[in-house]
Design an enzyme around this catalytic site. Sequence first.
Site, PDB file in Angstrom:
ATOM      1  N   ASN A   1      11.578   0.442   1.484  1.00 55.90           N
ATOM      2  CA  ASN A   1      10.482   1.385   1.733  1.00 55.90           C
ATOM      3  C   ASN A   1       9.698   1.061   2.998  1.00 55.90           C
ATOM      4  O   ASN A   1       9.167   1.971   3.638  1.00 55.90           O
ATOM      5  CB  ASN A   1       9.543   1.385   0.520  1.00 55.90           C
ATOM      6  CG  ASN A   1       8.205   2.010   0.860  1.00 55.90           C
ATOM      7  OD1 ASN A   1       8.074   3.226   0.922  1.00 55.90           O
ATOM      8  ND2 ASN A   1       7.191   1.170   1.120  1.00 55.90           N
TER       9      ASN A   1
ATOM     10  N   ARG B   1       0.837  -1.200   0.000  1.00 55.69           N
ATOM     11  CA  ARG B   1       0.000   0.000   0.000  1.00 55.69           C
ATOM     12  C   ARG B   1       0.877   1.258   0.000  1.00 55.69           C
ATOM     13  O   ARG B   1       2.110   1.168   0.004  1.00 55.69           O
ATOM     14  CB  ARG B   1      -0.922   0.013   1.212  1.00 55.69           C
ATOM     15  CG  ARG B   1      -0.183   0.175   2.523  1.00 55.69           C
ATOM     16  CD  ARG B   1      -1.126   0.252   3.698  1.00 55.69           C
ATOM     17  NE  ARG B   1      -0.500   0.939   4.813  1.00 55.69           N
ATOM     18  CZ  ARG B   1      -1.059   1.115   6.003  1.00 55.69           C
ATOM     19  NH1 ARG B   1      -2.261   0.614   6.234  1.00 55.69           N
ATOM     20  NH2 ARG B   1      -0.449   1.775   6.951  1.00 55.69           N
TER      21      ARG B   1
ATOM     22  N   TYR C   1      11.367   7.298  15.640  1.00 58.54           N
ATOM     23  CA  TYR C   1      11.288   7.339  14.175  1.00 58.54           C
ATOM     24  C   TYR C   1      12.444   8.165  13.600  1.00 58.54           C
ATOM     25  O   TYR C   1      13.103   7.760  12.634  1.00 58.54           O
ATOM     26  CB  TYR C   1       9.931   7.953  13.798  1.00 58.54           C
ATOM     27  CG  TYR C   1       9.600   7.989  12.327  1.00 58.54           C
ATOM     28  CD1 TYR C   1       9.275   6.824  11.633  1.00 58.54           C
ATOM     29  CD2 TYR C   1       9.578   9.203  11.638  1.00 58.54           C
ATOM     30  CE1 TYR C   1       8.937   6.875  10.289  1.00 58.54           C
ATOM     31  CE2 TYR C   1       9.236   9.260  10.304  1.00 58.54           C
ATOM     32  CZ  TYR C   1       8.916   8.093   9.626  1.00 58.54           C
ATOM     33  OH  TYR C   1       8.583   8.150   8.293  1.00 58.54           O
TER      34      TYR C   1
END
Length: 462
Positions: A303, A232, A368
Amino acid sequence: MTDTYLKLVNAGSTKTLAKKLGLPRPAVLRRFVPGQPLVVGPTLVLGSADHGAPRDATDAVARLLVAWGLDVRRDPAQLEDGARWGAVVVVLTEVETPTDLSSALLALGSTLRTLAPSGRVVTLSRAATESDVPAVAAARHGVDGALRSLAKELRGGATGNGIVLGPDLAGTDGLGVPSVAAALRFFLSAKSAFVDGQLVTVGSSAGTVPSDDAGWGAPLAGKVAVVTGAARGIGAQIARVLARDGATVVCVDVPPAGDALAKVANAVRGTALQLDITADDAGTRILDHAVGRHGRLDIVVHNAGITRDKLLANMTSDTWDPVLAVNITAQLRMNEQLLASGRLADAPRIVSLASTSGIAGNRGQTNYAASKAGVIGMARATAPLMAPLGGTVNAVAPGFIETEMTAKIPAVTRQVARRLNALQQGGLPVDVAETIAFLASPAAGGINGEVVRVCGQNLVGR
Ligand code: NAD
């Protein structure tokens, strides 16, 4: 995931109202469609050496653009009444003192009110190094500040980006260097719609450019690519764009995303590999699948990524560890296995997803940002390991992109986040995918260890 505000200020009575109220009116960006012209309108080529000194580099740029079929002019006065410049290319490779910047940059300034919507400004300059005479370094690094500032002044979806010739390309005008031509074409094209205020250094003359238009249309023909997190969002779009450019794509995602993954893999006529990239043997399994099913592996796009946002004061290992495990540790392990295998095709490409959070920092994202800054460190340190193979590794750092990940951000924060860049809107997954396809192409072989932001030029942070 749609930006309703962007639609409202660009259509009908709400457009008129927004104009009257003086509200920010982000432009609808021109995006790539196969067969469209590279640049819409004439292209002006300006040089720092236009007033007296040799004009070799400027002439060479003009000749290259003519060969690409562009309508090239050399003087800002050569614009018909009512016409608009599609692009302005400014050649600053010969500057030796800061004052050498003035004539070309002021000439550029005189054209900006007549730059077309989604027009382009591209500079070509040389890297400043510690061994330069201070005045030369000042002039060369001056381009950096000027480019990043002028990009913030452009309107109507126009962008400004720069190509920098690295120290090893001293003594060349850069135009015979494949990656200079490829970067120039990318920045001029609609493929770079959301790339703004970026300077990309071309470090070597590695790489090969396509010989004709058909080649530029399918730059990845014959290549086999792996995209992780392809079920997605950005990953699915990367798979589509790499396939459009001619690659056979292996789509990787976790088993629970198997159905969505199969749909993407079928749509791009590739294959699906259900795999958690944190598995110890993920790199080897990817290689076995790509080589076993498709005969080779040329391109790896890291990714897959996750967020678990919390203020550091509230962070526990439950939220910290998985983010580091997926976003950076898995990539390090996979790269080690890929490089040690000796089974990658010649001139391999690795492109890894970083984030502007890893560059500027972001409240609530220490985990992150550590992982994404880690990706940048990894790319820089892996670059010298890829070079002997004729390969490259680069990081792409998206800013705010319209995906399911960012759709989870609370509505008001999301609206604000979208407007905090020079283009005043979020990017689309395709914008990230186009940049990755460019870096994965054979022509980009001279770009190694770089970080390219796809962020519409974020206004805050670095
Ligand atoms: P997303 O959450 O929509 O998609 C990520 C995909 O990765 C999912 O399909 C997920 O199943 C897969 N994945 C997660 N963990 C995995 C694992 N262990 N093994 C295999 N697959 C796994 O995210 P997105 O918005 O499309 O983002 C893609 C990448 O871009 C991520 O690395 C993200 O950090 C980065 N990024 C996104 C944005 C943005 O604005 N969306 C901004 C900066 C960076």
